[in-house]
Design an enzyme around this catalytic site. Structure first.
Site, PDB file in Angstrom:
ATOM      1  CG  PHE A   9       0.309   4.824   3.530  1.00 29.47           C
ATOM      2  CD1 PHE A   9      -0.898   4.847   4.216  1.00 29.47           C
ATOM      3  CD2 PHE A   9       0.976   3.614   3.401  1.00 29.47           C
ATOM      4  CE1 PHE A   9      -1.427   3.681   4.769  1.00 29.47           C
ATOM      5  CE2 PHE A   9       0.449   2.451   3.951  1.00 29.47           C
ATOM      6  CZ  PHE A   9      -0.752   2.480   4.635  1.00 29.47           C
ATOM      7  CB  THR A  69      -0.937   0.016   1.226  1.00 32.76           C
ATOM      8  OG1 THR A  69      -1.793  -1.124   1.153  1.00 32.76           O
ATOM      9  CG2 THR A  69      -1.808   1.265   1.265  1.00 32.76           C
TER      10      THR A  69
HETATM   11  O1  LIG Z   1      -7.333   0.170   8.614  1.00 37.94           O
HETATM   12  C1  LIG Z   1      -6.119   0.432   8.633  1.00 37.94           C
HETATM   13  O2  LIG Z   1      -5.333  -0.125   9.411  1.00 37.94           O
HETATM   14  C2  LIG Z   1      -5.606   1.453   7.718  1.00 37.94           C
HETATM   15  O3  LIG Z   1      -4.563   2.004   7.950  1.00 37.94           O
HETATM   16  C3  LIG Z   1      -6.380   1.753   6.446  1.00 37.94           C
HETATM   17  C4  LIG Z   1      -5.987   0.856   5.261  1.00 37.94           C
HETATM   18  C5  LIG Z   1      -6.667   1.408   3.961  1.00 37.94           C
HETATM   19  O4  LIG Z   1      -7.523   2.262   4.019  1.00 37.94           O
HETATM   20  O5  LIG Z   1      -6.315   0.876   2.898  1.00 37.94           O
HETATM   21  C6  LIG Z   1      -4.543   0.931   5.020  1.00 37.94           C
HETATM   22  C7  LIG Z   1      -3.822  -0.114   4.592  1.00 37.94           C
HETATM   23  C8  LIG Z   1      -4.380  -1.460   4.439  1.00 37.94           C
HETATM   24  O6  LIG Z   1      -4.483  -1.695   3.059  1.00 37.94           O
HETATM   25  C9  LIG Z   1      -5.748  -1.575   5.016  1.00 37.94           C
HETATM   26  C10 LIG Z   1      -6.450  -0.523   5.455  1.00 37.94           C
END
Ligand SMILES: O=C(O)C(=O)C[C@]1(C(=O)O)C=C[C@@H](O)C=C1
Length: 341
Positions: A214, A212
């Site tokens: 950010f 992911t």
């Molecule tokens: O719920 C979390 O722990 C987050 O940080 C959010 C979140 C997102 O929104 O994508 C961040 C990364 C992961 O892919 C899962 C959830």
């Protein structure tokens, strides 16, 4: 009418990620070796979710000495910066499994914050339950919708129904406070140790390569060009809005960059009307500060900074044939993918 391109609002560069933070973050991809490592003590970074959320971990990885500020929603995280309750907000904007998180891009476009830093994390999901609970006793799983989507195969294998909640760590908190013995949560091993839960299974995401990305946002500082160290590869993110056929604009955008040998790192068309959704709303930070609507837009990230005349020429060319261009930020490109141990 095409908007004329001016030098954008660009925030002060943010601290560059350390290779090994206090949280024992291992850098999996190799560093380019040219990044300086430092933290900014006292920097407040707002994130969506509870302590232990992936977003919080990303913030701590990017800036080990920061104080994290939990928020109910991504919109609240942005508002916290606008109202000076936090210095930065962190938003997940794309993942390898789901692509671009358009909802968070919409937030980025509708507010006057600039991207100052990026960070990519391997996201390993675990199945967590109250101490002593066995897999056979589980009836449902709660987590952030993205986490449930990323673990679809594991859920079907377990025959468990997924129910969305605000964030992964929030799900763990709910298990703990509600003493739920028939429910599991999908979250990080870090959340398991923070809340004292058992890890029933590690790495339950559908694909091993689950990363992911950010973005860390801050208030723009007008009339400031980026002061990035020379050794750092700069990256710029822009949004290009247009009303005509998106393919024509796409080709013209590609030509503006390729004719100047500028490398793109992201190119995405967002055409919400294809899914029966309303237009893309963008805050015109240069104009009257109003929200403008566009039927489709392009998100483009490329290597370079608008302080480079070659890059500026490319953006000027794009501004001349498109309806509207906004620079979303100029920041140090981070080639690393960080891992949560
Ligand atoms: O719920 C979390 O722990 C987050 O940080 C959010 C979140 C997102 O929104 O994508 C961040 C990364 C992961 O892919 C899962 C959830």
């Amino acid at each position: 009418m095409a908007s004329s391109f001016k030098l954008p609002n660009i925030s002060t560069p943010l601290p560059i990620p350390t290779r090994k933070s206090r949280l024992s973050v291992a850098v999996v991809a190799s560093s380019n070796g040219s990044l300086k490592h430092h933290g900014t003590p006292g920097l407040r970074i707002a994130f969506q979710g509870s302590t232990g959320a992936y977003s919080e971990f990303a913030a701590k990885t990017a800036c080990p000495d920061c104080t994290t500020v939990p928020c109910r929603s991504f919109a609240d995280a942005i508002t916290s910066v606008e109202r000076d309750r936090a210095d930065r907000a962190i938003l997940p904007v794309e993942s390898t499994l789901e692509g671009t998180t358009l909802r968070n891009y919409d937030l980025l476009l509708q507010h006057d914050l600039s991207i100052g830093q990026e960070i990519s994390l391997f996201v390993h999901y675990c199945l967590l339950a109250m101490p002593g609970v066995r897999e056979a006793e589980l009836r449902r799983v709660i987590s952030h919708p993205m986490a449930l989507a990323h673990c679809g195969r594991a859920l079907s294998r377990l025959g468990l129904h997924g129910e969305p909640v605000e964030d992964t760590a929030g799900a763990v908190e709910m298990l703990r406070s509600g003493r739920m013995l028939d429910t599991a949560a999908i979250a990080s091993p870090r959340a398991a140790s923070i809340y004292g839960l058992d890890v029933l299974a590690h790495g339950i995401q559908d694909e091993n390569w689950n990363v992911t990305r950010f973005l860390i946002l801050s208030k723009p500082q007008p009339h400031r060009t980026p002061v990035l160290p020379k050794s750092v590869n700069a990256k710029t993110s822009i949004v290009v809005a247009h009303r005509g056929g998106s393919m024509v604009v796409l080709l013209k955008v590609l030509s503006a960059f390729s004719s100047r040998s500028i490398n793109l790192t992201k190119l995405e068309v967002n055409n919400p009307s294809l899914e029966g959704k309303g237009p893309v709303m963008i805050l015109d930070v240069r104009g009257r500060g109003t929200l403008r609507s566009f039927p489709h837009v392009l998100y483009v990230d490329f290597l370079g900074t608008v302080a480079d005349p070659n890059v500026k020429d490319a953006v000027d060319e794009i501004s001349a044939f498109s309806e509207f261009v906004r620079i979303l930020g100029c920041y140090a490109a981070d080639p690393n993918v960080y891992d949560l141990h």
